[in-house]
Enzyme design. Sequence first.
Site, PDB file in Angstrom:
ATOM      1  N   GLY A  46       0.932  -1.119  -0.087  1.00  0.00           N
ATOM      2  CA  GLY A  46      -0.083   0.171  -0.135  1.00  0.00           C
ATOM      3  C   GLY A  46       1.018   1.394  -0.042  1.00  0.00           C
ATOM      4  O   GLY A  46       1.921   1.243   0.363  1.00  0.00           O
ATOM      5  N   GLN A  51       2.866  10.132   1.700  1.00  0.00           N
ATOM      6  CA  GLN A  51       4.012   9.472   2.030  1.00  0.00           C
ATOM      7  C   GLN A  51       5.177   9.977   0.949  1.00  0.00           C
ATOM      8  O   GLN A  51       6.171   9.831   1.195  1.00  0.00           O
ATOM      9  CB  GLN A  51       3.910   8.017   1.951  1.00  0.00           C
ATOM     10  CG  GLN A  51       3.123   7.439   3.293  1.00  0.00           C
ATOM     11  CD  GLN A  51       2.977   5.903   3.006  1.00  0.00           C
ATOM     12  OE1 GLN A  51       2.330   5.352   2.578  1.00  0.00           O
ATOM     13  NE2 GLN A  51       3.910   4.976   3.658  1.00  0.00           N
ATOM     14  N   CYS A  91       5.338  -0.010   7.999  1.00  0.00           N
ATOM     15  CA  CYS A  91       4.877   1.142   7.220  1.00  0.00           C
ATOM     16  C   CYS A  91       6.298   1.512   6.412  1.00  0.00           C
ATOM     17  O   CYS A  91       7.255   1.389   6.966  1.00  0.00           O
ATOM     18  CB  CYS A  91       4.541   2.077   8.285  1.00  0.00           C
ATOM     19  SG  CYS A  91       4.134   3.776   7.088  1.00  0.00           S
ATOM     20  N   LEU A  92       5.977   1.714   5.189  1.00  0.00           N
ATOM     21  CA  LEU A  92       7.397   2.255   4.286  1.00  0.00           C
ATOM     22  C   LEU A  92       7.775   3.444   4.788  1.00  0.00           C
ATOM     23  O   LEU A  92       9.111   3.872   4.674  1.00  0.00           O
ATOM     24  CB  LEU A  92       6.830   2.321   2.889  1.00  0.00           C
ATOM     25  CG  LEU A  92       6.293   1.141   2.350  1.00  0.00           C
ATOM     26  CD1 LEU A  92       5.960   1.254   0.972  1.00  0.00           C
ATOM     27  CD2 LEU A  92       7.503  -0.194   2.211  1.00  0.00           C
ATOM     28  N   HIS A 133      -5.137   1.675   7.082  1.00  0.00           N
ATOM     29  CA  HIS A 133      -3.638   2.288   7.331  1.00  0.00           C
ATOM     30  C   HIS A 133      -3.508   3.363   6.370  1.00  0.00           C
ATOM     31  O   HIS A 133      -2.966   4.424   6.900  1.00  0.00           O
ATOM     32  CB  HIS A 133      -2.677   1.197   7.166  1.00  0.00           C
ATOM     33  CG  HIS A 133      -1.272   1.683   7.297  1.00  0.00           C
ATOM     34  ND1 HIS A 133      -0.476   1.162   8.343  1.00  0.00           N
ATOM     35  CD2 HIS A 133      -0.544   2.265   6.593  1.00  0.00           C
ATOM     36  CE1 HIS A 133       0.549   1.819   8.064  1.00  0.00           C
ATOM     37  NE2 HIS A 133       0.746   2.300   7.136  1.00  0.00           N
ATOM     38  N   GLU A 134      -4.021   3.254   5.079  1.00  0.00           N
ATOM     39  CA  GLU A 134      -3.455   4.212   4.215  1.00  0.00           C
ATOM     40  C   GLU A 134      -4.381   5.349   4.317  1.00  0.00           C
ATOM     41  O   GLU A 134      -3.966   6.463   4.175  1.00  0.00           O
ATOM     42  CB  GLU A 134      -3.781   3.634   2.671  1.00  0.00           C
ATOM     43  CG  GLU A 134      -2.794   2.569   2.336  1.00  0.00           C
ATOM     44  CD  GLU A 134      -1.488   2.594   2.616  1.00  0.00           C
ATOM     45  OE1 GLU A 134      -0.752   1.778   2.949  1.00  0.00           O
ATOM     46  OE2 GLU A 134      -0.799   4.041   2.827  1.00  0.00           O
ATOM     47  N   HIS A 137      -3.055   7.689   6.715  1.00  0.00           N
ATOM     48  CA  HIS A 137      -1.866   8.656   6.299  1.00  0.00           C
ATOM     49  C   HIS A 137      -2.731   9.845   5.626  1.00  0.00           C
ATOM     50  O   HIS A 137      -2.179  10.930   5.825  1.00  0.00           O
ATOM     51  CB  HIS A 137      -1.236   7.975   5.091  1.00  0.00           C
ATOM     52  CG  HIS A 137       0.117   6.971   5.638  1.00  0.00           C
ATOM     53  ND1 HIS A 137       0.950   7.401   6.523  1.00  0.00           N
ATOM     54  CD2 HIS A 137       0.302   5.606   5.389  1.00  0.00           C
ATOM     55  CE1 HIS A 137       1.739   6.663   6.631  1.00  0.00           C
ATOM     56  NE2 HIS A 137       1.361   5.264   5.950  1.00  0.00           N
TER      57      HIS A 137
HETATM   58  O1  K2U Z   1       1.795   2.924   4.378  1.00  0.00           O
HETATM   59  C1  K2U Z   1       2.437   2.045   3.911  1.00  0.00           C
HETATM   60  O2  K2U Z   1       3.803   2.271   4.260  1.00  0.00           O
HETATM   61  C2  K2U Z   1       2.096   0.716   3.422  1.00  0.00           C
HETATM   62  C3  K2U Z   1       2.211  -0.446   4.298  1.00  0.00           C
HETATM   63  C4  K2U Z   1       0.985  -0.989   4.103  1.00  0.00           C
HETATM   64  C5  K2U Z   1       0.595  -2.117   5.338  1.00  0.00           C
HETATM   65  C6  K2U Z   1      -0.014  -1.348   6.379  1.00  0.00           C
HETATM   66  C7  K2U Z   1      -0.488  -2.101   7.288  1.00  0.00           C
HETATM   67  C8  K2U Z   1      -0.309  -3.577   7.056  1.00  0.00           C
HETATM   68  C9  K2U Z   1       0.412  -4.167   6.052  1.00  0.00           C
HETATM   69  C10 K2U Z   1       0.784  -3.355   5.082  1.00  0.00           C
HETATM   70  C11 K2U Z   1       3.560  -1.102   3.722  1.00  0.00           C
HETATM   71  O3  K2U Z   1       3.142  -2.243   2.783  1.00  0.00           O
HETATM   72  S1  K2U Z   1       4.676  -1.961   5.134  1.00  0.00           S
HETATM   73  C12 K2U Z   1       5.202  -3.439   4.481  1.00  0.00           C
HETATM   74  C13 K2U Z   1       4.356  -4.600   4.710  1.00  0.00           C
HETATM   75  C14 K2U Z   1       4.028  -5.401   3.673  1.00  0.00           C
HETATM   76  C15 K2U Z   1       3.259  -6.626   3.978  1.00  0.00           C
HETATM   77  C16 K2U Z   1       2.769  -6.702   5.359  1.00  0.00           C
HETATM   78  C17 K2U Z   1       3.100  -5.941   6.368  1.00  0.00           C
HETATM   79  C18 K2U Z   1       3.974  -4.715   5.977  1.00  0.00           C
HETATM   80 ZN    ZN Z   2       2.273   3.712   6.131  1.00  0.00          ZN
END
Ligand code: K2U
Ligand code: ZN
Length: 167
Positions: A46, A51, A91-92, A133-134, A137
């Site tokens: 995501g 971001q 979170c990235l 989550h997004e 943001h």
């Molecule tokens: O917002 C972001 O940085 C994207 C996150 C999305 C995410 C949020 C919560 C739970 C899972 C994913 C990034 O993709 S973080 C990397 C990641 C990927 C898979 C699972 C967990 C974290």
């Molecule tokens: Zn994030």
Amino acid sequence: MAKLTILRYPDPRLYTRAKPVVTVNAHIRQLIADMAETMYAAPGIGLAATQVDEHIQLLIVDTSETQNDLHVLINPELLVTEGSAEHEEGCLSVPGIYDKVTRAERVTVRALDADGEPFELVAEGLLAVCIQHEMDHLLGKVFVQYLSPLKQSRIKNKLKKRVQETM
Ligand code: K2U
Ligand code: ZN
């Protein structure tokens, strides 16, 4: 296409509330393409425009194993939230930090797609977690803000130390 720079927590720009997209045009579609390239390369499932320092209500998610099921949500609104579930999040913008957050188990979201057409999506599981989550943001909220003040302080110090070590 271009890979974009992802803002790192606790950059104050991450706390900016995104503005609605007025016109879904070629510029927005180019940003979507660049965000998708950035997300897949990270890799992530995501990414919110916030971001990449673009403070408009735009997010993308792709929770597929094969990175070929991109959802684009412009001006997303949560219509229905159901249940409650705890999930490990990352979170990235907060690299290397993972912790549990409780969110709605199932959500119904209304948004515009990349052509500016309205649609509704019912999501559960990881897709629901990622969309919430997004959307946080876009409100200027980072997932670590759900954690205790002590944990937030430790994360800030850890990330600041990591930046100093790279200088
Ligand atoms: O917002 C972001 O940085 C994207 C996150 C999305 C995410 C949020 C919560 C739970 C899972 C994913 C990034 O993709 S973080 C990397 C990641 C990927 C898979 C699972 C967990 C974290
Ligand atoms: Zn994030």
